[in-house]
Every structure is written in C-alpha cells, then in structure tokens.
Write an enzyme that holds these catalytic residues in place. Structure first.
Site, PDB file in Angstrom:
ATOM      1  N   CYS A  30       0.795  -1.290  -0.084  1.00 53.80           N
ATOM      2  CA  CYS A  30       0.190   0.133  -0.126  1.00 53.80           C
ATOM      3  C   CYS A  30       0.823   1.169   0.198  1.00 53.80           C
ATOM      4  O   CYS A  30       1.199   1.622   1.064  1.00 53.80           O
ATOM      5  CB  CYS A  30      -0.990  -0.569   1.384  1.00 53.80           C
ATOM      6  SG  CYS A  30      -1.767   1.306   1.614  1.00 53.80           S
ATOM      7  N   CYS A  33      -0.086   4.429   2.419  1.00 53.69           N
ATOM      8  CA  CYS A  33       0.460   2.741   4.027  1.00 53.69           C
ATOM      9  C   CYS A  33       2.205   3.290   4.457  1.00 53.69           C
ATOM     10  O   CYS A  33       2.364   3.555   5.818  1.00 53.69           O
ATOM     11  CB  CYS A  33       0.698   1.418   4.148  1.00 53.69           C
ATOM     12  SG  CYS A  33      -1.945   1.378   4.240  1.00 53.69           S
TER      13      CYS A  33
END
Length: 102
Positions: A30, A33
């Site tokens: 991600c 993230c």
C-alpha cells in the site's frame, strides 16, 4: 516503539489494557501506508502518544476481518478494548488530531 501484531491473540492482548491503543491497519503493498507508516512510528518513539501498534492485513487477516477493515491505511483507537474512534487515509494532521482528542 510500534508493536507489530502478527496474530489475533497478539491483537487481543494489546487491547486488554485500560489505556488508549492506536492501531494502524496497513499492507506492505500500500503506497499511502508506506508514506504514513514512518510518521506513525515517529509518534510512538517521541513519547507524544500512548501505545501504538500495526497490523499487516495480509499477515493478520483474522484481526483485520474482526475490525471490519476495508481500506488501508485505517487507524482505529481503542480504550479498554472498546473502539472509540477510527478513520481511513494517510493524513498525518488528522491522525495527530484524533490521538490528541482521545
């Protein structure tokens, strides 16, 4: 220091205390993230905020499913094992404001 909760039992144990616990539900693939993760970790090492933990949704699918995680990053705050707030996204200012609020 960020605690990495790799099992549902580790997740349950982290929530067992009475204090505030902030959990970052993340994934290694991600992009957002990867951007917010180091900032979240810096918050923990600065002593500015209480217990902070990360759950990789691919490694700990059981905890992610139990918390209804649908997007990453998602931050959930727990006190005494009860969820008190959450938001999704990589907004550092919103995360800091949420942590200060609780």
């Amino acid at each position: 220091m960020v605690a990495f909760l790799n099992t549902k039992q580790a997740f349950d144990d982290a929530l067992a205390g009475a204090g505030l616990v902030a959990i970052d539900f993340t994934a290694s693939w991600c992009g957002p993230c990867k951007m917010i993760g180091p900032r979240f970790e810096a918050m923990s090492t600065s002593g500015e905020f209480p217990s902070v933990c990360q759950v990789d949704v691919d490694e700990n699918q059981e905890a992610a499913a139990a918390c209804g995680i649908r997007s990453m990053p998602t931050f959930q705050l727990f006190r005494g094992g009860v969820k008190v707030d959450e938001f999704s996204g990589a907004d550092e200012n919103r995360l800091r404001a949420l942590l200060r609020q609780h």
